[in-house]
Design a protein around this motif. Structure first.
Motif, PDB file in Angstrom:
ATOM      1  N   UNK A   1      54.650  40.587  35.576  1.00  0.00           N
ATOM      2  CA  UNK A   1      55.204  41.508  36.572  1.00  0.00           C
ATOM      3  C   UNK A   1      56.689  41.239  36.794  1.00  0.00           C
ATOM      4  N   UNK A   2      57.094  39.962  36.748  1.00  0.00           N
ATOM      5  CA  UNK A   2      58.517  39.653  36.838  1.00  0.00           C
ATOM      6  C   UNK A   2      59.277  40.309  35.690  1.00  0.00           C
TER       7      UNK A   2
ATOM      8  N   UNK B   1      48.231  38.037  30.783  1.00  0.00           N
ATOM      9  CA  UNK B   1      48.327  38.888  31.958  1.00  0.00           C
ATOM     10  C   UNK B   1      47.363  38.477  33.044  1.00  0.00           C
ATOM     11  N   UNK B   2      46.592  39.439  33.521  1.00  0.00           N
ATOM     12  CA  UNK B   2      45.612  39.193  34.576  1.00  0.00           C
ATOM     13  C   UNK B   2      44.189  39.322  34.038  1.00  0.00           C
ATOM     14  N   UNK B   3      43.293  38.552  34.645  1.00  0.00           N
ATOM     15  CA  UNK B   3      41.864  38.604  34.337  1.00  0.00           C
ATOM     16  C   UNK B   3      41.157  39.241  35.523  1.00  0.00           C
TER      17      UNK B   3
ATOM     18  N   UNK C   1      47.332  43.999  39.979  1.00  0.00           N
ATOM     19  CA  UNK C   1      48.704  43.642  40.356  1.00  0.00           C
ATOM     20  C   UNK C   1      48.804  42.825  41.632  1.00  0.00           C
ATOM     21  N   UNK C   2      48.188  43.284  42.696  1.00  0.00           N
ATOM     22  CA  UNK C   2      48.155  42.692  44.028  1.00  0.00           C
ATOM     23  C   UNK C   2      49.005  41.475  44.283  1.00  0.00           C
ATOM     24  N   UNK C   3      48.377  40.313  44.277  1.00  0.00           N
ATOM     25  CA  UNK C   3      49.053  39.080  44.663  1.00  0.00           C
ATOM     26  C   UNK C   3      50.253  38.789  43.776  1.00  0.00           C
TER      27      UNK C   3
END
Length: 445
Positions: A240-241, A411-413, A203-205
């Motif tokens: 995340x938005x 999503x995120x990698x 999630x972080x940034x």
């Protein structure tokens, strides 16, 4: 590094024992090299390949200074700033490091012929420098990416307004795509106990950025009932938005680029989804000319989905490709909140739709410590969930960055650093079990 890895994997959290472990002289890290900054000259951005510019190599352990912490990185993740660093766009990051290095003798450490990248981490504190009292060896942490000196008065209302604020791992060295990372102690936050290392790093940034853009008074100030158009809703930032809009009682209208990302948005609970590829939106006739008819077609499609409402907020981050459409479709008096500009930072729009319809454009950049902390608390409580789709090994980081550059990810990698495999790091299995389906929803397909 083997001693440190073994101690952390054994569950050893004795502060004195961890603090007594000898630090290695070198650690493995993902880097770009100053002498290769011109390697892609003449190529279009889309044709530049991060797999040619990124290195996984041993680098010296940096000196630990006052107010800093050295963290053993169990996992990290890829953000678009790492894509920019890897293809040396819009400028090579070595200029950032050189300017930072001139600010103080301690900052001079950052000005090196290589740049350790990465603006996310989940890991364990190994050492703290003088003046650090809130964090200790053995603490399980994540790090936000705001690095700030706070020697200027402008930073003491909102640290993002400090003229010396920088993004760690992009405008500073010793980032999170590595076995060790150097951070300021005020970057640290508690790791979510129900998440694995790679999930906690995701999630972080992007989550903190989305939180400031949408929720914070420094951004759009989203409220119950708002209609929010979310570009790239199946990607790292947009996912995340979308969650923040849903958790706030707003209605996201999710714009995605393929059916898989549309399904991921529906899995998050979004009901209104536009597959821009399937519906054939082309906002530019050519590289110089936009097509207002396509703006209008998008606006009509949004009203069709929302029962006649235009977006109160447009969550804008693609930039040049979509910005003209974003300004057009926002409701009268609405807000376009913008960051990143991943498709280009020279924006064009028809000012009549901004000025005559009393709309606002709000620039937003990452988040201050308080905003990042609040965003992290939502993750720790299970209100917002990681959107991790895949995790690579550190040795495969260049491929992970390539995937994000080519937009073939959801999503995120993630990237595993000291964690030898996925699935490690959970200390609250009960909370995890309650949210398992939501945590894994971007893994499907």
């Amino acid at each position: 590094m083997d001693l440190i890895r073994d101690a952390l994997l054994s569950g050893e959290r004795d502060r004195a024992a961890l603090a007594a472990l000898p630090l290695p002289e070198h650690y493995r890290a993902v880097t770009v090299h100053r002498d290769q900054a011109a390697m892609f000259e003449g190529l279009a951005g889309r044709d530049k390949d991060p797999r040619k510019s990124l290195h996984v190599e041993d680098v010296p352990v940096p000196e630990l200074g006052p107010g800093e912490a050295l963290v053993a990185v169990m996992a990290s993740s890829v953000n678009y700033n790492t894509v920019w660093s890897s293809i040396f766009e819009p400028v090579p990051t070595f200029g950032f490091l050189e300017r930072y290095g001139r600010t103080s003798p301690l900052a001079r450490r950052h000005d090196l012929p290589y740049h350790v990248l990465g603006s996310d981490l989940a890991g364990v504190v190994l050492r703290t420098g003088p003046g650090v009292h809130a964090w200790h060896p053995g603490d399980e942490v994540v790090a936000h990416c705001l690095s700030v000196e706070l020697e200027h008065p402008d930073g003491h209302d909102d640290t993002m307004l400090d003229p010396a604020q920088r993004i760690w791992g992009y405008e500073t060295n010793f980032g999170g795509l590595a076995e060790l990372a150097l951070v300021k102690a005020n970057q640290l936050m508690p790791k979510a106990a129900h998440l694995t290392w790679e999930e906690a790093a995701a999630p972080g940034l992007v989550h903190s950025t989305a939180y400031r853009q949408l929720v914070s008074r420094n951004g759009a100030g989203m409220k119950l009932g708002d209609v929010v158009l979310v570009w790239g809703a199946g990607g790292g930032l947009g996912s995340y938005a979308t969650q923040l809009a849903l958790a706030s009682g707003a209605t996201p209208v999710c714009v995605v680029s393929d059916p898989g990302k549309a399904e991921a948005c529906r899995a998050m609970g979004a009901e209104l989804v536009i597959d821009r590829a399937a519906e054939g939106y082309r906002f530019w006739k050519d590289e110089r000319t936009q097509d207002p008819r396509e703006w209008k077609r998008l606006g009509a499609r949004i009203r069709e989905l929302t029962g006649g409402r235009d977006p109160d907020i447009v969550f804008e981050h693609p930039g040049r490709e979509t910005f003209g459409a974003s300004v057009y479709v926002a409701r009268r008096g609405g807000t376009v909140v913008t960051c990143a500009a991943t498709s280009g930072y020279l924006h064009e729009y028809d000012n009549r739709y901004l000025w005559m319809h009393l709309k606002r454009v709000v620039g937003s950049h990452f988040a201050n410590y308080r905003e990042a902390w609040e965003a992290n608390e939502l993750v720790r409580r299970g209100v917002v969930h990681p959107t991790l789709s895949r995790a690579y090994l550190l040795a495969e980081a260049a491929q992970a960055v390539h995937d994000v550059h080519r937009n073939v990810h959801r999503g995120k990698v993630g990237v595993l650093a000291l964690a030898p495999r996925e699935g490690l790091g959970v200390t609250d299995p009960g909370l995890r079990e309650r949210h398992a389906a939501a945590i894994d929803r971007f893994r499907a397909g």
